[in-house]
Design a protein around this motif. Structure first.
Motif, PDB file in Angstrom:
ATOM      1  N   PHE A 278     -41.374 -13.509 -82.889  1.00 61.37           N
ATOM      2  CA  PHE A 278     -40.838 -14.703 -83.537  1.00 61.37           C
ATOM      3  C   PHE A 278     -41.269 -15.963 -82.797  1.00 61.37           C
ATOM      4  N   ILE A 279     -41.177 -15.924 -81.483  1.00 60.51           N
ATOM      5  CA  ILE A 279     -41.560 -17.086 -80.676  1.00 60.51           C
ATOM      6  C   ILE A 279     -43.059 -17.363 -80.791  1.00 60.51           C
ATOM      7  N   THR A 280     -43.865 -16.312 -80.811  1.00 59.41           N
ATOM      8  CA  THR A 280     -45.310 -16.484 -80.940  1.00 59.41           C
ATOM      9  C   THR A 280     -45.671 -17.128 -82.268  1.00 59.41           C
ATOM     10  N   LEU A 281     -44.966 -16.751 -83.332  1.00 56.19           N
ATOM     11  CA  LEU A 281     -45.212 -17.362 -84.642  1.00 56.19           C
ATOM     12  C   LEU A 281     -44.879 -18.859 -84.612  1.00 56.19           C
ATOM     13  N   LEU A 282     -43.754 -19.208 -83.987  1.00 58.06           N
ATOM     14  CA  LEU A 282     -43.402 -20.623 -83.874  1.00 58.06           C
ATOM     15  C   LEU A 282     -44.431 -21.379 -83.039  1.00 58.06           C
ATOM     16  N   ALA A 283     -44.882 -20.743 -81.941  1.00 53.07           N
ATOM     17  CA  ALA A 283     -45.881 -21.382 -81.090  1.00 53.07           C
ATOM     18  C   ALA A 283     -47.198 -21.569 -81.848  1.00 53.07           C
ATOM     19  N   LEU A 284     -47.570 -20.570 -82.659  1.00 49.82           N
ATOM     20  CA  LEU A 284     -48.785 -20.689 -83.464  1.00 49.82           C
ATOM     21  C   LEU A 284     -48.681 -21.857 -84.438  1.00 49.82           C
ATOM     22  N   PHE A 285     -47.523 -21.985 -85.067  1.00 47.43           N
ATOM     23  CA  PHE A 285     -47.306 -23.101 -85.992  1.00 47.43           C
ATOM     24  C   PHE A 285     -47.469 -24.429 -85.269  1.00 47.43           C
ATOM     25  N   SER A 286     -46.892 -24.526 -84.068  1.00 45.02           N
ATOM     26  CA  SER A 286     -46.989 -25.753 -83.288  1.00 45.02           C
ATOM     27  C   SER A 286     -48.433 -26.020 -82.857  1.00 45.02           C
ATOM     28  N   VAL A 287     -49.133 -24.981 -82.415  1.00 46.76           N
ATOM     29  CA  VAL A 287     -50.518 -25.127 -81.968  1.00 46.76           C
ATOM     30  C   VAL A 287     -51.417 -25.591 -83.105  1.00 46.76           C
ATOM     31  N   ILE A 288     -51.229 -25.010 -84.294  1.00 45.37           N
ATOM     32  CA  ILE A 288     -52.057 -25.375 -85.446  1.00 45.37           C
ATOM     33  C   ILE A 288     -51.840 -26.839 -85.831  1.00 45.37           C
ATOM     34  N   ARG A 289     -50.593 -27.310 -85.690  1.00 46.71           N
ATOM     35  CA  ARG A 289     -50.293 -28.703 -86.035  1.00 46.71           C
ATOM     36  C   ARG A 289     -50.847 -29.684 -85.013  1.00 46.71           C
ATOM     37  N   PHE A 455     -39.237 -22.161 -74.684  1.00 39.14           N
ATOM     38  CA  PHE A 455     -40.191 -21.051 -74.653  1.00 39.14           C
ATOM     39  C   PHE A 455     -41.413 -21.402 -75.501  1.00 39.14           C
ATOM     40  N   VAL A 456     -41.163 -21.897 -76.716  1.00 40.84           N
ATOM     41  CA  VAL A 456     -42.249 -22.231 -77.634  1.00 40.84           C
ATOM     42  C   VAL A 456     -43.099 -23.367 -77.081  1.00 40.84           C
ATOM     43  N   THR A 457     -42.450 -24.447 -76.586  1.00 40.06           N
ATOM     44  CA  THR A 457     -43.223 -25.579 -76.073  1.00 40.06           C
ATOM     45  C   THR A 457     -44.046 -25.180 -74.851  1.00 40.06           C
ATOM     46  N   SER A 458     -43.514 -24.284 -74.018  1.00 41.41           N
ATOM     47  CA  SER A 458     -44.291 -23.801 -72.879  1.00 41.41           C
ATOM     48  C   SER A 458     -45.475 -22.969 -73.347  1.00 41.41           C
ATOM     49  N   SER A 459     -45.238 -22.114 -74.352  1.00 39.28           N
ATOM     50  CA  SER A 459     -46.302 -21.252 -74.843  1.00 39.28           C
ATOM     51  C   SER A 459     -47.412 -22.044 -75.511  1.00 39.28           C
ATOM     52  N   ASP A 460     -47.053 -22.978 -76.407  1.00 38.90           N
ATOM     53  CA  ASP A 460     -48.125 -23.713 -77.088  1.00 38.90           C
ATOM     54  C   ASP A 460     -48.803 -24.713 -76.152  1.00 38.90           C
ATOM     55  N   SER A 461     -48.042 -25.309 -75.220  1.00 37.04           N
ATOM     56  CA  SER A 461     -48.673 -26.194 -74.240  1.00 37.04           C
ATOM     57  C   SER A 461     -49.630 -25.406 -73.358  1.00 37.04           C
ATOM     58  N   GLY A 462     -49.190 -24.217 -72.922  1.00 37.50           N
ATOM     59  CA  GLY A 462     -50.048 -23.366 -72.103  1.00 37.50           C
ATOM     60  C   GLY A 462     -51.298 -22.946 -72.838  1.00 37.50           C
ATOM     61  N   SER A 463     -51.164 -22.651 -74.128  1.00 35.75           N
ATOM     62  CA  SER A 463     -52.326 -22.264 -74.931  1.00 35.75           C
ATOM     63  C   SER A 463     -53.337 -23.409 -75.002  1.00 35.75           C
ATOM     64  N   LEU A 464     -52.844 -24.621 -75.221  1.00 42.14           N
ATOM     65  CA  LEU A 464     -53.736 -25.776 -75.283  1.00 42.14           C
ATOM     66  C   LEU A 464     -54.458 -25.991 -73.960  1.00 42.14           C
ATOM     67  N   VAL A 465     -53.747 -25.797 -72.860  1.00 51.04           N
ATOM     68  CA  VAL A 465     -54.342 -26.029 -71.545  1.00 51.04           C
ATOM     69  C   VAL A 465     -55.395 -24.972 -71.223  1.00 51.04           C
ATOM     70  N   ILE A 466     -55.059 -23.679 -71.396  1.00 51.20           N
ATOM     71  CA  ILE A 466     -56.028 -22.614 -71.125  1.00 51.20           C
ATOM     72  C   ILE A 466     -57.233 -22.752 -72.047  1.00 51.20           C
ATOM     73  N   ASP A 467     -56.971 -23.134 -73.282  1.00 49.93           N
ATOM     74  CA  ASP A 467     -58.061 -23.361 -74.224  1.00 49.93           C
ATOM     75  C   ASP A 467     -58.990 -24.451 -73.723  1.00 49.93           C
ATOM     76  N   THR A 468     -58.415 -25.543 -73.201  1.00 52.01           N
ATOM     77  CA  THR A 468     -59.225 -26.647 -72.686  1.00 52.01           C
ATOM     78  C   THR A 468     -60.062 -26.207 -71.487  1.00 52.01           C
ATOM     79  N   ILE A 469     -59.447 -25.446 -70.577  1.00 56.98           N
ATOM     80  CA  ILE A 469     -60.170 -24.994 -69.384  1.00 56.98           C
ATOM     81  C   ILE A 469     -61.327 -24.081 -69.769  1.00 56.98           C
ATOM     82  N   THR A 470     -61.067 -23.094 -70.619  1.00 57.95           N
ATOM     83  CA  THR A 470     -62.097 -22.117 -70.964  1.00 57.95           C
ATOM     84  C   THR A 470     -63.134 -22.678 -71.927  1.00 57.95           C
ATOM     85  N   ALA A 471     -62.863 -23.825 -72.539  1.00 54.51           N
ATOM     86  CA  ALA A 471     -63.842 -24.485 -73.395  1.00 54.51           C
ATOM     87  C   ALA A 471     -64.588 -25.566 -72.632  1.00 54.51           C
TER      88      ALA A 471
END
Length: 542
Positions: A278-289, A455-471
């Motif tokens: 459930f949290i991952t789905l919310l984080a995905l929604f936030s990341v996509i936006r 939890f969601v804000t940490s997950s989507d923020s972390g995704s954006l950061v790791i994405d930036t580093i690896t890109a």
């Protein structure tokens, strides 16, 4: 050499070869934009870690059970010394002429107002932690301070959990709050500030990619684009993932404990998988936006609800005692910050090793994630404004927060030595404390919701950061890549919690400490590099 920084017409103050495209050797399978060495090495290593941990659970549990206490006991002096350096470095920058330098150049203006800025940096920095430890940690340090108060010639001689005649209750409360604030106020935010300020300065004032390697250009020169830079970014990915996973582990346990406490939903494997899904789905929604429509919006909602819960406790709880606790604890924190920070000749090994060294390693492992995220939203601030707001505003809020949550719980225990909150499990203390206030169900549900959204804000923020580093520092990588990292985080968390159980959480905490140790050296060198860069800009503008 390029004549402008990213997104603005400000001259590049250094002779930096910004024509280099860090992503020029990228591969793009499945629409991804991958900085090849960083992504492949970090990704393969993390997958291998998960597989080995799951295949050899007993051996992994034993190893990681040994690793965390070994690192914190052998290098507690190093962690404490480094954290002290970060605080002093930030304060010196703030009061020096270098504090006038504006992130992004003289004409840059902030992209976000103060409320949105504070909401994002606070939600990313400590949201879940304050919910989990807001009640439990003040109670723990208060209990250890009740053994007696050791004073020699009017000055405390040590910060040990003391034994002997019972000490003054109010002093024990103040000491317990001071010990708590020490772990959540100036020192951790100075750690974040060093990374965030370095990244923001070298990105917005020098036109370099938003990635950790950029902060080392004054020291490494063009080598930042080679393996020295790759190594820094790979280590940042490790630190971010394991530091984030540790906090998400705490958040999962607390949310499940709260749901079970209120509704009897259970805390088994099925409940963990459903919650993480459930949290991952919310984080995905936030990341996509994206940053503005997702992370910023959720952060502002969460801060608003957190303030509402805080105000409720201030009004319905023991109001006068809360303010006495916050004021007394805050003043004691300022009085005791030097003995608390002393890295040498300490007898209170439980406090320095069991608490402080672990916390500093944990915050340092979080610093690439929080620092990069703060950097992304801080363009237009002066160095002085940035450091003041990042250090002192969260410290003030933390004093009020800990005074309200911890002070209320301590008051319950002082009124009734058998109060349930005293012996409740760590993840349940918040909800047991709320049980003695009006509207228990509503406030407890609000508490669970706050944990989930943090939890969601940490997950989507972390995704954006790791994405930036690896890109390779790109902030506009394809959405599919952000979705990949967000999903990957959820799958890893679910797998470890489902199969590894408590041993997996122990492994994650141990890895947060072990990755925090080498990254401490990175942060110390980052201070040197940042000072060199700021000095160069200061000379050019005279």
């Amino acid at each position: 050499m390029s004549e402008t920084t990213s997104g603005q017409d400000t001259p590049v103050p250094h002779e930096i070869d910004t024509d280099y495209e860090i992503g020029q050797d990228n591969i793009t399978p499945f629409g991804l934009d991958i900085h090849n060495p960083v992504f492949l090495i970090s990704g393969i290593s993390i997958v291998a870690f998960v597989m080995i941990t799951l295949m050899f659970q007993a051996e992994a549990t034993e190893f990681f059970g040994w690793l965390r206490p070994y690192v914190t006991s052998k290098f507690d002096w190093f962690f404490l010394s480094a954290a002290n350096i970060f605080v002093v470095f930030c304060l010196l920058l703030m009061i020096s002429p270098l504090g006038k330098i504006r992130l992004g150049g003289p004409d840059a203006r902030p992209d976000y107002g103060y409320f949105g800025w504070f909401a994002m940096l606070f939600a990313a920095g400590m949201g879940i932690g304050l919910m989990f430890f807001g009640v439990s940690e003040p109670m723990s340090h208060f209990a250890s301070s009740m053994g007696g108060i050791s004073v020699e010639n009017g000055v405390r001689t040590d910060w040990a959990p003391l034994t002997g005649a019972a000490g003054d209750v109010q002093e024990a409360v103040n000491l317990g709050m001071a010990a708590t604030l020490f772990h959540w106020a100036l020192h951790p935010w100075a750690i974040y500030a060093v990374v965030a300020l370095s990244l923001a300065f070298f990105t917005y004032n020098n036109g370099l990619p938003l990635t950790l390697r950029s902060a080392f250009y004054p020291l490494l020169g063009e080598r930042v684009w080679g393996w020295p830079g790759h190594t820094i970014d790979i280590l940042a990915v490790f630190a971010t993932l394991f530091g984030l996973a540790t906090s998400l582990g705490f958040g999962t346990e607390q949310a499940l404990a709260g749901l079970n406490f209120l509704f009897g939903w259970g805390t088994g494997n099925g409940a963990k998988v459903i919650l993480i899904g459930f949290i991952t789905l919310l984080a995905l929604f936030s990341v996509i936006r994206g940053l503005d429509g997702g992370v910023k919006l959720l952060s502002e909602i969460n801060i608003g609800l957190a303030v509402a819960l805080l105000l409720f406790i201030l009004v319905m709880g023991p109001t006068s005692t809360i303010f006495e606790t916050a004021l007394g604890g805050g003043l004691t924190y300022l009085q005791e910050i030097i003995p608390l920070s002393n890295p040498f000749g300490r007898e209170d090994t439980n406090f320095t090793q069991g608490w402080t060294a672990f916390y500093w390693a944990w915050w340092i492992s979080w610093s690439p994630f929080v620092g990069m995220f703060i950097a992304r939203v801080s363009r237009g601030r002066t160095v002085r404004e940035f450091i003041f707001c990042v250090l002192f505003i969260p410290t003030f809020v933390t004093i009020i927060w800990m005074g309200a949550f911890g002070g209320t719980a301590i008051t319950e225990v002082l009124a009734d030595a058998a109060a349930p909150v005293k012996d409740a499990a760590l993840e349940l203390k918040l909800f047991v404390m709320l049980e003695h206030l009006p509207l228990t169900t509503i406030t407890s549900v609000l508490g669970i919701f706050l944990v989930l959204v943090f939890f969601v804000t940490s997950s989507d923020s972390g995704s954006l950061v790791i994405d930036t580093i690896t890109a390779g520092g790109k902030v506009d990588a394809p959405v599919s890549q952000r979705v990949f990292w967000c999903t990957f985080e959820g799958v890893v968390a679910a797998t470890l919690l489902l199969v590894g159980g408590a041993g997996a959480l122990t492994a994650l905490q141990a890895m947060a400490v072990s990755t925090g140790f080498p990254f401490t050296f990175v942060l110390l060198l980052m201070c040197v590099s940042l000072f060199m860069g700021l000095r160069q800009v200061s000379k050019l503008t005279k």
